[in-house]
Design a protein around this motif. Structure first.
Motif, PDB file in Angstrom:
ATOM      1  N   THR A   2       0.832  -1.185   0.000  1.00 47.96           N
ATOM      2  CA  THR A   2       0.000   0.000   0.000  1.00 47.96           C
ATOM      3  C   THR A   2       0.872   1.242   0.000  1.00 47.96           C
ATOM      4  O   THR A   2       2.069   1.184   0.226  1.00 47.96           O
ATOM      5  N   THR A   6      -0.785   5.015   4.145  1.00 46.54           N
ATOM      6  CA  THR A   6      -1.589   4.086   4.932  1.00 46.54           C
ATOM      7  C   THR A   6      -0.730   3.183   5.814  1.00 46.54           C
ATOM      8  O   THR A   6      -1.256   2.312   6.479  1.00 46.54           O
ATOM      9  N   ARG A   7       0.559   3.371   5.832  1.00 47.65           N
ATOM     10  CA  ARG A   7       1.445   2.573   6.672  1.00 47.65           C
ATOM     11  C   ARG A   7       1.471   3.120   8.088  1.00 47.65           C
ATOM     12  O   ARG A   7       1.377   4.313   8.321  1.00 47.65           O
ATOM     13  N   THR A   8       1.684   2.216   9.011  1.00 52.32           N
ATOM     14  CA  THR A   8       1.903   2.638  10.382  1.00 52.32           C
ATOM     15  C   THR A   8       3.361   3.038  10.558  1.00 52.32           C
ATOM     16  O   THR A   8       4.174   2.906   9.633  1.00 52.32           O
ATOM     17  N   ARG A  31      -4.847  -2.284  14.788  1.00 52.27           N
ATOM     18  CA  ARG A  31      -4.567  -1.109  13.957  1.00 52.27           C
ATOM     19  C   ARG A  31      -3.150  -1.137  13.385  1.00 52.27           C
ATOM     20  O   ARG A  31      -2.918  -0.661  12.278  1.00 52.27           O
ATOM     21  N   ASP A 108      -0.868  -4.695   3.849  1.00 55.84           N
ATOM     22  CA  ASP A 108      -1.852  -3.686   4.248  1.00 55.84           C
ATOM     23  C   ASP A 108      -1.249  -2.516   5.026  1.00 55.84           C
ATOM     24  O   ASP A 108      -1.959  -1.625   5.473  1.00 55.84           O
ATOM     25  N   GLY A 109       0.076  -2.506   5.225  1.00 61.16           N
ATOM     26  CA  GLY A 109       0.733  -1.387   5.876  1.00 61.16           C
ATOM     27  C   GLY A 109       0.947  -1.542   7.361  1.00 61.16           C
ATOM     28  O   GLY A 109       1.551  -0.672   7.994  1.00 61.16           O
TER      29      GLY A 109
END
Length: 134
Positions: A2, A6-8, A31, A108-109
């Motif tokens: 992604t 949208t990455r942590t 999360r 998904d990040g």
């Protein structure tokens, strides 16, 4: 992978995990950490369930704190940083830890894997294992 939007990142993840008591632990973990998450801290491997138990314990001893990222690098699905975590414990004592971290993102990040080494800069000898305490 992604987009980076949208990455942590470690500062956001640690803030949600440790310094936001209003946020349910399961929500904070979901999360920022993929279902197959694994972490190695100072040589000890934990799966997501063991990691969550560690954070649950920390939430009982940590009253407040902050994360300062000193260096950070993202390349593809890889993440590396050097950060300092300052913690005030519920007993009023302070702990300061410098962390050297290498990680991999899930598609998904969220973090899929973290490997880190910690160096306590301030605190009692009994706080040396805070990074893996249960």
């Amino acid at each position: 992978m992604t987009s980076s939007a949208t990455r942590t990142d470690i500062a956001t993840a640690l803030t949600d995990l440790l310094f936001r008591p209003d946020l349910e632990l399961s929500e904070a973990v979901d999360r920022h950490f993929a279902p197959d998450y694994r972490q190695r801290t100072d040589g000890r491997w934990d799966d997501r369930t063991e990691f969550t138990a560690h954070i649950a314990h920390l939430r009982t001893v940590v009253a407040d704190g902050s994360v300062q990222v000193l260096d950070e690098l993202v390349q593809g699905d890889r993440y590396a940083d050097r950060h300092v975590v300052d913690v005030t414990k519920t007993d009023g004592s302070a702990v300061r830890t410098e962390v050297y971290l290498f990680a991999e993102f899930a598609p998904d990040g969220r973090f899929r894997r973290i490997e880190e080494t910690t160096l306590m800069l301030q605190g009692a000898d009994s706080d040396r294992n805070l990074g893996s305490a249960r």
